[in-house]
Enzyme design. Structure first.
Site, short mmCIF file in Angstrom:
data_model
loop_
_atom_site.label_atom_id
_atom_site.label_comp_id
_atom_site.label_asym_id
_atom_site.label_seq_id
_atom_site.Cartn_x
_atom_site.Cartn_y
_atom_site.Cartn_z
CB CYS A 257 -0.93 0.01 1.22
SG CYS A 257 -2.18 -1.25 1.14
CE LYS A 317 2.38 -5.56 8.46
NZ LYS A 317 1.32 -4.68 8.91
C1 UDX Z 1 -0.68 -0.02 5.66
C2 UDX Z 1 -1.64 0.87 6.47
O1 UDX Z 1 -1.24 0.87 7.85
C3 UDX Z 1 -3.08 0.38 6.32
O2 UDX Z 1 -3.96 1.25 7.01
C4 UDX Z 1 -3.41 0.38 4.81
O3 UDX Z 1 -4.73 0.04 4.56
C5 UDX Z 1 -2.44 -0.54 4.07
O4 UDX Z 1 -1.09 -0.07 4.30
P1 UDX Z 1 0.50 -2.39 5.97
O5 UDX Z 1 1.05 -2.20 4.59
O6 UDX Z 1 -0.07 -3.71 6.36
O7 UDX Z 1 -0.67 -1.33 6.24
O8 UDX Z 1 1.70 -2.10 6.96
P2 UDX Z 1 2.03 -1.16 8.22
O9 UDX Z 1 1.95 -1.94 9.45
O10 UDX Z 1 1.25 0.09 8.16
O11 UDX Z 1 3.58 -0.85 7.92
C6 UDX Z 1 3.98 -0.29 6.67
C7 UDX Z 1 5.48 -0.26 6.55
O12 UDX Z 1 6.05 0.74 7.38
C8 UDX Z 1 6.20 -1.55 6.90
O13 UDX Z 1 7.19 -1.79 5.92
C9 UDX Z 1 6.84 -1.27 8.25
O14 UDX Z 1 8.02 -2.03 8.46
C10 UDX Z 1 7.14 0.21 8.11
N1 UDX Z 1 7.22 0.94 9.39
C11 UDX Z 1 6.12 1.02 10.19
C12 UDX Z 1 8.39 1.59 9.74
O15 UDX Z 1 9.40 1.54 9.02
N2 UDX Z 1 8.41 2.33 10.90
C13 UDX Z 1 7.32 2.44 11.71
O16 UDX Z 1 7.42 3.15 12.75
C14 UDX Z 1 6.13 1.77 11.36
#
Ligand code: UDX
Length: 453
Positions: A257, A317
């Site tokens: 996303c 993740k």
């Molecule tokens: C995201 C949105 O949170 C969700 O609302 C939307 O509908 C789809 O995209 P998702 O892709 O499942 O969800 O992952 P998310 O948990 O949000 O993490 C996104 C990315 O950010 C991951 O690669 C994670 O490792 C990274 N991340 C997250 C960081 O690098 N630092 C942080 O503090 C939090």
């Protein structure tokens, strides 16, 4: 209880269909991929999501949830949710052709008053465009935007306990009909116009990505000024105006996303004559984190003949097998191009990873990946990696460079064991030569810095 259909049994569609049947509605899920359909008929889900299989099995058994490839089943329904992909085109804009195909397939079977509910993430104006199509107007159909905010790994929970339900409609009656579907939830319903609903979805994802990219920018400043980005994040996150979520520095964001939606929002801005320098920078900073990591690793192994780098973590993740936009995978690809032998491990995502990246050496346990390696990149913060026996790892590895791409390891401990520990902005824990880092009072969780003085 309502009769409804969901088009698409992918990640969003399947969660939507299962959760709406959990609310008590009768749901027909339409999937055009025959293999996927056969699997679902046998109770075999195409994605792994905690709690999803149980819901699907329960409601397939009690008859509230059915799967079909047949659009004529729309005839008896009052609502059709569209939950099909909107992938990035080469120019970054979102490709809405699957959404439009679904609309055209359902129109001939729809009864007047049927509400088309768009769950897919679509460029602003898509809902208005569909509502204005002659066949949609002729058939007397309503079009409502109802974006999803589901995180992988907690999607069922996010659907059943949302922070809010957003309903974008051009008539209060259509909004009220869709709102009634969610009546059993204890969550605010935000009824707005279609365009604001569509833009809110992109804005939420872009803002979360912005927070991460911003902290990644701060991580380089932290390294330069000898401060600790994790401590900084904790302090700023305690400000109630800011909050602690999505401030973790590291290799940056991936997934299906954030990358797609940041690009698509930039494209929405450009096609409407707006400059969007922040979005551009947010994307670029994310790319730079990976480049920076690859350069650090290449520097560490440059003098070595036939170097080996171990990459731990290929899922974008933890707790998912999804490798789309995965930093670990991207960096592994770059290292391969530079002639480095890359060994990889992931507890869950190696099947998906091996489809995208067949040329690396997959290992079934992390110790085997590290055996003889000159450098290690921790790319996904799976719990099992923090719990590795680092004394054993130190004996097993040929070199001593550990690049902690998620600031998830105990850098002080690793330095004491003789590793050359590098992180993203934890200046106090980085050590250049495998000697103990200079002293910084790193507070354990719950202990304030003041009490350490
Ligand atoms: C995201 C949105 O949170 C969700 O609302 C939307 O509908 C789809 O995209 P998702 O892709 O499942 O969800 O992952 P998310 O948990 O949000 O993490 C996104 C990315 O950010 C991951 O690669 C994670 O490792 C990274 N991340 C997250 C960081 O690098 N630092 C942080 O503090 C939090």
């Amino acid at each position: 209880m309502a009769q409804l259909a969901v088009v698409g049994a992918g990640y969003v569609g399947l969660v939507t269909a299962a959760c709406l049947s959990e609310f008590g509605h009768r749901v027909t899920c339409i999937e055009v991929d025959e293999r996927r359909l056969i699997g679902l008929g046998a109770g075999d889900l195409p994605i792994h999501e905690p709690g999803l299989a149980e819901l699907v099995w329960e409601h397939a058994r009690d008859g509230r949830l059915q799967f079909t490839g047949d659009y004529t089943r729309i005839a008896g329904t009052e609502f059709v949710f569209i939950a099909v992909p909107t992938p990035s085109r080469e120019d970054g804009s979102a490709d809405t052709s699957y959404v439009l195909q679904a609309v055209h397939s359902l129109i001939t079977h729809a009864r007047p008053g049927l509400v088309i509910v768009i769950k897919s993430t679509v460029p602003v104006g898509t809902g208005d465009g569909i509502a204005g199509l002659a066949p949609v107007l002729d058939a007397g159909l309503e079009v409502v935007s109802n974006p999803e905010f589901l995180r992988q790994g907690t999607a069922v929970h996010d659907f059943l306990e949302p922070d809010r339900v957003v309903i974008g409609a051009s008539s209060p009656e259509a909004a009220a009909r869709v709102a009634r579907l969610y009546a059993s939830l204890d969550a605010p319903i935000v009824a707005v116009d279609r365009r604001s609903a569509e833009l809110a979805k992109y804005t939420a994802n872009a803002l979360l990505a912005t927070r991460i990219s911003f902290m990644n920018e701060i991580s380089h400043i932290a390294t330069a000024v000898d401060a600790d980005v994790d401590v900084v994040a904790r302090i700023v996150g305690m400000d109630r105006r800011i909050g602690p979520a999505f401030l973790r520095a590291g290799l940056g964001w991936g997934g299906s996303c954030f990358p797609k939606d940041v690009l698509a929002l930039s494209s929405v801005a450009a096609s409407n004559g707006c400059r969007a320098p922040i979005l551009k920078a947010v994307y670029e900073i994310n790319e730079l984190q990976r480049e920076h990591a690859a350069e650090l690793l290449l520097d560490a192994v440059r003098a070595i003949q036939d170097p080996i780098v171990a990459v731990l973590g290929l899922a974008f993740k933890p707790n998912t097998d999804d490798v789309r936009g995965s930093p670990g995978l991207g960096i592994a690809q770059r290292l391969l191009k530079e002639g480095v032998t890359v060994r990889v491990h992931d507890p869950f995502a190696f099947v998906n990873a091996s489809r995208v990246l067949p040329d690396v050496d997959y290992r079934l346990d992390p110790y085997s990946a590290l055996d003889g390696a000159d450098a290690l990149l921790l790319a996904t913060e799976w719990e099992e990696y923090a719990a590795l026996d680092w004394v054993l790892v130190r004996e097993t590895m040929r070199g001593k460079t550990v690049l902690d791409g998620r600031n998830a390891l105990n850098g002080v401990l690793l330095a004491e064991l003789g590793f050359r520990y590098r992180s993203f902005g934890r200046a106090g824990q980085n050590n250049e030569n495998g000697t103990a880092p200079h002293e910084h009072p790193i507070a354990p969780p719950g202990v304030s810095e003041a009490s350490l003085r």
